[in-house]
Design a protein around this motif. Structure first.
Motif, PDB file in Angstrom:
ATOM      1  N   TYR A 123     -33.417  -3.498 -33.090  1.00  0.00           N
ATOM      2  CA  TYR A 123     -34.454  -2.612 -32.574  1.00  0.00           C
ATOM      3  C   TYR A 123     -35.705  -2.814 -33.426  1.00  0.00           C
ATOM      4  O   TYR A 123     -35.806  -2.300 -34.545  1.00  0.00           O
ATOM      5  CB  TYR A 123     -33.974  -1.161 -32.574  1.00  0.00           C
ATOM      6  N   ARG A 234     -32.844   5.169 -35.365  1.00  0.00           N
ATOM      7  CA  ARG A 234     -33.443   5.281 -34.042  1.00  0.00           C
ATOM      8  C   ARG A 234     -34.109   6.630 -33.827  1.00  0.00           C
ATOM      9  O   ARG A 234     -35.158   6.725 -33.197  1.00  0.00           O
ATOM     10  CB  ARG A 234     -32.365   5.099 -32.948  1.00  0.00           C
ATOM     11  N   LYS A 374     -37.861  -1.082 -30.505  1.00  0.00           N
ATOM     12  CA  LYS A 374     -37.752  -1.678 -29.174  1.00  0.00           C
ATOM     13  C   LYS A 374     -36.712  -2.782 -29.229  1.00  0.00           C
ATOM     14  O   LYS A 374     -36.721  -3.615 -30.126  1.00  0.00           O
ATOM     15  CB  LYS A 374     -39.104  -2.242 -28.731  1.00  0.00           C
ATOM     16  N   SER A 375     -35.798  -2.801 -28.259  1.00  0.00           N
ATOM     17  CA  SER A 375     -34.711  -3.782 -28.276  1.00  0.00           C
ATOM     18  C   SER A 375     -35.251  -5.204 -28.162  1.00  0.00           C
ATOM     19  O   SER A 375     -36.204  -5.467 -27.421  1.00  0.00           O
ATOM     20  CB  SER A 375     -33.731  -3.499 -27.136  1.00  0.00           C
TER      21      SER A 375
END
Length: 618
Positions: A123, A234, A374-375
């Motif tokens: 991520y 996260r 963000k992946s």
């Protein structure tokens, strides 16, 4: 023995696993025809579509009107029809993705190396929180609190340790971390503690925990990054989340799957393999947690949407399922499918309440949290195997709201008949140095007592109990009674005739299994078999060529000490409980496969799983 096990429709085979140089292990699925009487009280057809008769009264103003009752009946019928359609989709997928002697399930014609998926999800821009590493070499590792003997965990768990930076680090280090790097020529790749089909690792993990010193001052959700052995923060979550719903010193681990990682190589069968790998991960986490005195249990009444929000996976772009397999650029195909949620809590905890309704309501607000990162992209181009995603939709579990305590089964020790079969390895040595065998020598033998001891650790219930309820390590993590058995081809076990044997892991199924298989099978306990080991000899025969032929003609299936396939209570389970049990049957095979992997290494040999096998041997 020609043609294998004749079976009838209530069960199916998860074939075929084997042992390295000598043993076998569990692999994926191989349905065989296990004809069961469909009118048997324990094995039912799909739910009936007959209308439910509801009495209508017109003498009281409180009685429902005819139209409201009709609407209720109609709604009930529609819901029942929808449930049947979902079960039908799971069955369609399973039958469509079988390998047969004449043709294989659909998959890529070759490996598109330019688009091989990145095996590591990251991520981007999420804070990276390093975890601790631990010594693994024999001269350093002693039998200590953090590395007890492997075999000792099946007898009792040590006192629970507090949640800390060190213990969380150890849990992931001994369950989902990298275990080695391999290099051949210009190619370098990693191995992990948890096994995976094709070493593709579709499984991702999330830690949802209260504040932990040196990790986070607030309760949080973090993604585990195995390459870095770190947590990616996260989001932080409300401070009342854990004290309001869970016992002290507990936390959650969420598991998800990226189907594309497996589909890149295996095509339509990837959904099977992803769920089998979920089971490997559950088993690996359960073993590592036990080392720390922690118990684990699936919070299996949560629904798919709850898991998605809890892990922060609702932000992946919507994926429109095509009507056929299609190749192109589909970045949305790299989404993560939330599979399950594991509660980790101190061993010996008293039963406690889990209010799923209120918990779901709180988790629903997680959408509004500030999610970081963000992946990353995994491939430039993809192939979408539509049936995978259609089936994944059908087997999503809804939220189950039911009052009552969250039952914590008392820890049960596994049976013992040959403690000296184990080589004195610590749990860390076993889980981190386990490797999948790539060949068998066709010579090594195993003694009968070692064989029996391995199978005793494959049983779901404690010694002296009727086997059904899953209360032993690591099966106690699962929330349903055992539904998976093992059909075993014995090749070279000293003191046992070569032939076909059957391990009954749920003894409530014994009579139905006898009815479902060939009438000439003996169903006799073999010589020297412990009383509490429900192992039966079915037929004496040299099964090496048969095992090889069923495993896509691979020598590895015939060259081990034994090989085995897994037989699951299939259609009746889906019909009685719902299509969402389909992946859970694979999870159970994965946990059982993980035990077989570890047992092989612990007794000084090795094992491997075979994903290529013919599903209907005839």
């Amino acid at each position: 023995m020609e043609g294998g096990i004749a079976t009838k429709s209530g069960f199916f085979l998860f074939l075929l696993l084997l042992l390295q140089n000598l043993l076998v292990m569990a692999s994926k699925f191989l349905p065989s025809r296990l004809p069961l009487p469909l009118n048997s009280p324990r094995f039912h057809r799909l739910p009936s579509t007959n209308k439910t008769m509801i009495p209508i009264a017109s003498f009281s103003s409180s009685s429902p009107s005819a139209s409201s009752v009709d609407n209720s009946v109609r709604k009930q019928e529609e819901e029942e029809e929808e449930l049947q359609e979902k079960v039908a989709q799971a069955l369609t997928y399973h039958h469509q993705t079988k390998h047969g002697f004449a043709n294989y399930a659909r998959g890529p014609r070759g490996l598109d190396w330019a688009n091989q998926p990145n095996p590591f999800r990251r991520y981007i821009s999420a804070p990276l929180l390093p975890l601790l590493h631990f010594p693994t070499d024999r001269p350093i590792v002693a039998v200590t609190d953090d590395a007890p003997l492997y075999s000792s965990l099946f007898h009792s768990l040590p006192p629970p340790k507090p949640i800390s930076h060190s213990t969380i680090s150890q849990l992931f280090f001994d369950s989902l971390a990298l275990s080695a790097w391999k290099t051949t020529g210009f190619s370098t790749w990693s191995l992990r503690v948890n096994p995976s089909s094709g070493n593709l690792h579709p499984t991702e993990a999330y830690l949802i925990a209260p504040p932990i010193q040196s990790i986070s001052d607030s309760p949080f959700v973090a993604h585990y990054a195995p390459k870095e052995h770190s947590l990616e923060l996260r989001a932080t979550i409300p401070s009342g989340f854990f004290p309001n719903f869970f016992p002290d010193n507990s936390f959650l681990i969420g598991i998800s799957s990226i189907f594309w990682r497996e589909a890149w190589k295996y095509g339509e069968r990837a959904f099977r393999y992803c769920n089998h790998d979920v089971g490997h991960a559950i088993g690996a986490i359960a073993m590592a947690a036990a080392t720390l005195g922690w118990d684990v249990k699936l919070l299996d009444r949560f629904g798919y949407k709850d898991l998605e929000k809890l892990m922060g996976l609702q932000f992946f772009p919507d994926f429109k399922i095509p009507s056929r397999p299609i190749k192109g650029k589909f970045p949305e195909i790299e989404f993560e499918h939330p599979d399950c949620l594991i509660l980790v809590f101190p061993n010996g905890s008293n039963p406690f309440d889990v209010n799923y309704k209120e918990l779901s309501s709180v988790v629903n607000e997680f959408t509004n949290l500030e999610w970081k990162g963000k992946s990353n992209s995994l491939s430039k181009e993809h192939i979408c195997w539509d049936i995978i995603y259609r089936t994944a939709e059908a087997v999503k579990k809804p939220l189950t709201i039911q009052k009552g305590e969250f039952l914590v089964d008392q820890f049960k020790s596994s049976g013992i008949c040959s403690e000296n079969s184990y080589k004195g390895f610590t749990i860390r040595e076993v889980v981190r140095k386990r490797r999948s065998a790539v060949d068998m020598d066709g010579v090594t033998v195993m003694d009968r007592q070692t064989f029996y001891q391995i199978l005793l650790h494959c049983l779901p219930s404690g010694k002296g109990e009727k086997h059904r309820r899953q209360s032993t390590l690591p099966f106690r993590a699962l929330s349903w009674d055992a539904e998976v058995h093992a059909a075993i081809f014995v090749h070279r076990v000293i003191g046992l005739p070569k032939g076909l044997y059957f391990l009954v892991r749920n003894e409530d199924h014994l009579e139905e299994l006898k009815m479902a298989t060939r009438s000439e099978f003996k169903w006799e306990k073999p010589e020297g078999c412990p009383d509490d080991l429900p192992l039966y000899e079915l037929a004496s025969s040299d099964c090496r060529e048969l095992a090889k032929r069923l495993s896509c003609h691979q020598d590895i299936a015939s060259d081990g000490c034994f090989s085995l396939g897994m037989v699951a209570h299939f259609e009746p389970t889906l019909s009685e409980k719902g299509a969402w049990m389909y992946p859970r049957l694979f999870w159970e095979t994965g946990v059982l496969g993980q035990v077989l992997y570890l047992e092989a290494h612990a007794v000084g040999i090795s094992a491997t799983g075979i994903g290529c096998f013919f599903d209907d041997p005839g």
